[in-house]
Design a protein around this motif. Structure first.
Motif, PDB file in Angstrom:
ATOM      1  N   ILE C 245      44.962  43.022  38.664  1.00  0.00           N
ATOM      2  CA  ILE C 245      44.390  43.604  39.881  1.00  0.00           C
ATOM      3  C   ILE C 245      42.908  43.867  39.674  1.00  0.00           C
ATOM      4  O   ILE C 245      42.069  43.494  40.498  1.00  0.00           O
ATOM      5  N   ALA C 246      42.583  44.497  38.562  1.00  0.00           N
ATOM      6  CA  ALA C 246      41.191  44.865  38.315  1.00  0.00           C
ATOM      7  C   ALA C 246      40.304  43.626  38.223  1.00  0.00           C
ATOM      8  O   ALA C 246      39.160  43.637  38.661  1.00  0.00           O
ATOM      9  N   LEU C 247      40.860  42.549  37.661  1.00  0.00           N
ATOM     10  CA  LEU C 247      40.062  41.340  37.478  1.00  0.00           C
ATOM     11  C   LEU C 247      39.793  40.618  38.795  1.00  0.00           C
ATOM     12  O   LEU C 247      38.724  40.051  38.999  1.00  0.00           O
ATOM     13  N   GLU C 248      40.789  40.623  39.681  1.00  0.00           N
ATOM     14  CA  GLU C 248      40.680  39.733  40.844  1.00  0.00           C
ATOM     15  C   GLU C 248      40.313  40.431  42.141  1.00  0.00           C
ATOM     16  O   GLU C 248      39.932  39.773  43.104  1.00  0.00           O
ATOM     17  N   GLN C 253      40.526  37.463  48.671  1.00  0.00           N
ATOM     18  CA  GLN C 253      40.487  37.516  50.133  1.00  0.00           C
ATOM     19  C   GLN C 253      41.892  37.298  50.679  1.00  0.00           C
ATOM     20  O   GLN C 253      42.731  36.680  50.039  1.00  0.00           O
ATOM     21  N   ASP C 254      42.093  37.782  51.893  1.00  0.00           N
ATOM     22  CA  ASP C 254      43.306  37.476  52.664  1.00  0.00           C
ATOM     23  C   ASP C 254      44.597  37.555  51.856  1.00  0.00           C
ATOM     24  O   ASP C 254      44.947  38.577  51.310  1.00  0.00           O
ATOM     25  N   ILE C 255      45.271  36.383  51.773  1.00  0.00           N
ATOM     26  CA  ILE C 255      46.612  36.361  51.180  1.00  0.00           C
ATOM     27  C   ILE C 255      46.545  36.690  49.686  1.00  0.00           C
ATOM     28  O   ILE C 255      47.419  37.339  49.128  1.00  0.00           O
ATOM     29  N   HIS C 256      45.477  36.292  49.040  1.00  0.00           N
ATOM     30  CA  HIS C 256      45.273  36.605  47.631  1.00  0.00           C
ATOM     31  C   HIS C 256      45.192  38.120  47.419  1.00  0.00           C
ATOM     32  O   HIS C 256      45.860  38.694  46.563  1.00  0.00           O
ATOM     33  N   ARG C 257      44.365  38.738  48.274  1.00  0.00           N
ATOM     34  CA  ARG C 257      44.216  40.184  48.219  1.00  0.00           C
ATOM     35  C   ARG C 257      45.567  40.858  48.458  1.00  0.00           C
ATOM     36  O   ARG C 257      45.961  41.787  47.747  1.00  0.00           O
ATOM     37  N   SER C 258      46.284  40.334  49.447  1.00  0.00           N
ATOM     38  CA  SER C 258      47.601  40.887  49.760  1.00  0.00           C
ATOM     39  C   SER C 258      48.541  40.747  48.562  1.00  0.00           C
ATOM     40  O   SER C 258      49.308  41.655  48.238  1.00  0.00           O
TER      41      SER C 258
END
Lengths: 275, 286, 290
Positions: C245-248, C253-258
């Protein structure tokens, strides 16, 4: 000082000034239950203004509960119910709408264990005064000195009023608590075994003090110490357990109770034959 | 002496050695870590380091903006969390009856909150404070996120401290005719203050040390903040950034870490002095 | 202390204020979990919850959401750290109560407090600069499962030791005296009588430490190498959920963040599970805040 009396007056609901024949406290058929358990039943007692009344009897027979009714500290006990008639100078003490805060300023309470707040001596005494609305410093200082003198503590502590109250000896702490209760000029002072947690010498000091307080207020004292009751009280009421419920078996002057008891229980108890 | 007795004695000696060995290892590890921090970090620290802004991504200059940001973020966290925590503790101890289900629910929910990983707070703060409430990456977002994090620590400390207040004080105050809210604010809370301050020590320590929850809430910007809505980099985030993202930043990371540890010690020391002072002021004779 | 209602307006206001504090405090966790769940929903509904467990690999931008390597990495680092810190913490507690002279015990407890107070980023820094090169000299690349385990062990040692210490302190003193009266040796009393008697408190200590380990982010991010893979040895790099989580988060964005919120949720659930176990194990009357 006058200021303070004025303040104390504010909290007194207007009642008819009772004549000498009318008792200050009048209890008729007072019963106390904690939940389903009845601890005190059918207590009737008159307490005259300016008297010292000792409530004696073995532990667990409702003396402290009765005391708690007189300034409504019983309100703090969950599911506690008080019935009957209990009046202070005509005012109904069991009225659920009674202003208990004002009541407790008229009826002070001294606990078995001295309970000074863990603050300085001065702060302990300042608090109730400030609560009662004494804003200015000088009348507060004057009242503090007056009450500390009344309990004989002034000479011992006047030069260390800002020290911790907790550093005083047990007897000094108890006298401090009495001074703290006196600040608001209560009409009644309730004392719940005030000497029993103290060493004998401190106890004697506090006991001697009780006599001198008679002029200021009416005193109701719970004690296990019969000799003490004899020394300080005008009247005594003997509480006893009957069928598991505390009640008064006999009341009267100290002379009656100790020298001419009517009840056999009283006779045996004052002889020390039963505990 | 029998062989059996000899063997038993040898077992005893082995076990005893092992038991003394563990603290020895622990002490050695801590000493190693601290020695490293001091060894690599102390050389960089001087007055200029503490009072100037960083240059060349932190490989020169100082950490003044980080000191300010750290102070602000922690101050916001305490300012928000402390009243909530103390209020909740008073509610639990002084108002709700011990059997109330509301009390059990509040306690349990804070227990779970206490266990949440800090990165989850980071996600939450990023979403709620930065995005939903529109605060962006800011000291305010970071401070509020930390407030959520230290809330259970402060609450538990305050609760235990209030429970420790002798009942005599409570009843004494009421018997003097104090209304209940005055009994609480004028007597019970002051009685419990030393314990509340001890909790504050823990909470502030945790907040000052936090990194994961801040990276995505208060952000990375290493300029001196000029408003609460500015992004600001705390000391811990600075250590992280220097060691991970800046080649040749290690010595500066160590120096910043040393300052951070020093700051933690000073804060803990001051708060414990305050707590002890209050305790002594009200000392009861044993 | 029962009558909550009062006729005095000031008091009523006061109690209302307290109620609001309590409500806000207890709703915080609801908000944290609720918001995380809401934000995780898009990824969960697009990929389906099972995708996060069964997809082979973490390529959220191409629709592959396999968290398994990171879950395993998290669990392995945590259990490894616990395997070291657990016994050491319990022995530390025994040491404080039954071996050390009073002054030494006090000093050692203070030292454990200091260890607990060191920021995790400092542990990470030390691990990165000192420990990782040492391991690399032995078995490259250095940043590895092992480095994570060693750093984490040091970090959670105080948690185990402090909770175990209080568990042992709460035992009746008669237990110790009874053992001594039977002529038992110190180590027999400590490990055959005291430790078994305190076992539920000690288990609580271990589980609480595990919860702490599962959630640790920065220190592990700094020393474990962060490769998304199933490690085949102690010297392989791994990536933990929290580190992921901390790395990315910075660029997701969007679905990645979700999807990152999904991993946050998984992490929260792992920790919550550990806490539930701790509560079940906890002996009556011991409450903990870490």
């Amino acid at each position: 000082m006058t200021n303070l009396h004025a303040v104390a007056e504010l909290h007194r609901p207007p009642v008819d000034e009772p004549g000498p024949a009318v008792p200050l406290i009048r209890a008729r058929g007072v019963s106390v239950s904690y939940g389903a358990r009845r601890v005190l039943g059918d207590v009737s007692l008159d307490i005259a203004r300016g008297s010292v009344t000792a409530l004696i009897g073995p532990s667990g027979c409702g003396k402290t509960s009765f005391l708690g009714c007189l300034n409504r500290m019983v309100d703090l006990i969950p599911r506690c119910r008080v019935t009957g008639e209990l009046r202070l100078a005509g005012a109904d003490l069991l009225d659920p709408t009674l202003d208990v805060v004002a009541l407790r300023r008229r009826v002070g309470l001294i606990f078995q264990r001295p309970n000074p707040f863990p603050f300085s001596i001065r702060h302990n005494l300042d608090l109730p005064l400030r609560e009662a609305g004494v804003r200015r410093k000088e009348p507060r200082a004057a009242a503090i000195e007056r009450c500390l003198r009344a309990v004989g503590l002034w000479d011992e502590v006047h030069d260390r009023l800002d020290h911790a109250a907790g550093a005083l000896s047990g007897g000094q702490q108890q006298r401090l608590c009495i001074a703290r209760a006196l600040l608001l000029d209560p009409e009644v002072l309730l004392m719940d075994e005030p000497c029993s947690a103290l060493d004998p010498i401190s106890g004697a000091t506090v006991e001697a003090l009780i006599g001198s307080l008679k002029e200021r207020c009416t005193i109701v004292i719970v004690t296990h110490n019969l000799a003490q009751a004899r020394r300080v009280a005008d009247r005594c009421a003997l509480f006893w357990l009957r069928d598991g419920i505390g009640t008064i078996v006999e009341q009267g002057t100290v002379g009656q109770i100790f020298h001419a008891p009517k009840s056999e229980i009283t006779a045996a108890y004052v002889r020390g034959a039963v505990a | 002496m029998s062989i059996d007795a000899l063997r038993r004695r040898r077992t005893a000696r082995v076990v005893d050695a092992a038991v003394w060995g563990v603290p020895a290892i622990t002490v050695a590890a801590l000493a190693w870590l601290l020695a490293d921090v001091v060894w690599h970090g102390a050389g960089q620290i001087d007055l200029a380091f503490l009072t100037t802004a960083p240059r060349s991504a932190g490989r020169a200059g100082g950490i003044a903006p980080m000191l300010v940001s750290t102070a602000i973020v922690v101050a916001i966290a305490v300012a928000v969390a402390l009243p909530l925590a103390v209020g909740t503790a008073v509610l639990l101890v002084e108002v709700l009856p011990p059997s109330a289900s509301a009390g059990r629910w509040i306690r349990r929910s804070l227990d779970i909150l206490a266990g949440m990983p800090s990165i989850v707070f980071g996600l939450f703060g990023n979403l709620v404070f930065c995005t939903m409430l529109g605060m962006g990456f800011s000291l305010l977002s970071g401070g509020l996120t930390l407030a959520c994090m230290v809330l259970p620590i402060l609450m538990r400390a305050a609760e235990e401290s209030l429970r420790g207040v002798p009942d005599g004080c409570r009843r004494g105050a009421l018997a003097l005719g104090m209304p209940r809210h005055r009994a609480i604010t004028a007597v019970i809370l002051p009685c419990g203050m030393p314990g509340i301050i001890d909790g504050l020590t823990l909470g502030v320590g945790r907040a000052m040390a936090e990194t994961a929850a801040l990276v995505f809430t208060s952000g990375y910007v290493d300029r001196m903040p000029s408003a609460l809505t500015d992004s600001g980099r705390t000391l811990a985030v600075h250590v992280f950034d220097l060691s991970m993202n800046v080649t040749g930043g290690d010595r500066w990371a160590y120096a910043t870490a040393l300052v951070l540890i020093g700051l933690l010690l000073v804060t803990a020391g001051l708060l414990s002095l305050a707590s002890r002072f209050l305790q002594r002021k009200g000392a009861h004779k044993p | 202390m029962t009558s909550i209602s009062s006729r005095r307006p000031a008091e009523r206001l006061f109690v209302t204020g307290l109620g609001l504090c309590g409500a806000a405090a207890s709703l915080t966790i609801v908000a944290v979990i609720g918001v995380t769940t809401v934000e995780a929903t898009p990824a969960l509904s697009v990929a389906g919850p099972q995708a996060f467990l069964t997809d082979d690999g973490w390529f959220p931008l191409s629709g592959r959401f396999g968290l398994m390597p990171m879950i395993l990495g998290t669990v392995l680092v945590s259990l490894g750290g616990l395997a070291l810190a657990g016994p050491m913490g319990i022995v530390s507690a025994v040491f404080c109560n039954h071996y050390a002279p009073a002054a030494v015990a006090t000093a050692y407890r203070l030292l454990l407090k200091a260890l607990a107070g060191i920021p995790s980023v400092v542990y990470g820094l030390w691990g990165l600069v000192t420990l990782v090169p040492l391991i690399a000299a032995w078995a490259p690349p250095g940043a590895s499962l092992l480095a994570g385990i060693l750093v984490l062990a040091l970090m959670i040692l105080p948690t185990v030791a402090v909770v175990a210490d209080s568990a042992i302190q709460q035992l009746p003193p008669a237990l110790h005296r009874g053992g001594a009266a039977l002529g038992m040796r110190r180590h027999t009393i400590a490990f055959r009588v005291v430790v078994p008697a305190a076992r539920s408190g000690l288990a609580t200590a271990l589980v609480l430490a595990l919860g702490r380990a599962l959630g640790e982010t920065m220190a592990l991010l700094m020393v474990t190498g962060n490769l998304v893979q199933y490690p085949s040895s102690l010297f392989d790099p791994v990536r933990t959920l929290a580190a992921n989580i901390a790395l990315e988060m910075a660029y997701a964005q969007d679905i990645h963040r979700s999807a990152l919120f999904v991993s946050g949720l998984v992490l929260a659930l792992l920790v919550a599970a550990a806490l539930v176990v701790a509560e079940v194990l906890a002996p009556d009357g011991t409450r903990h805040v870490d």
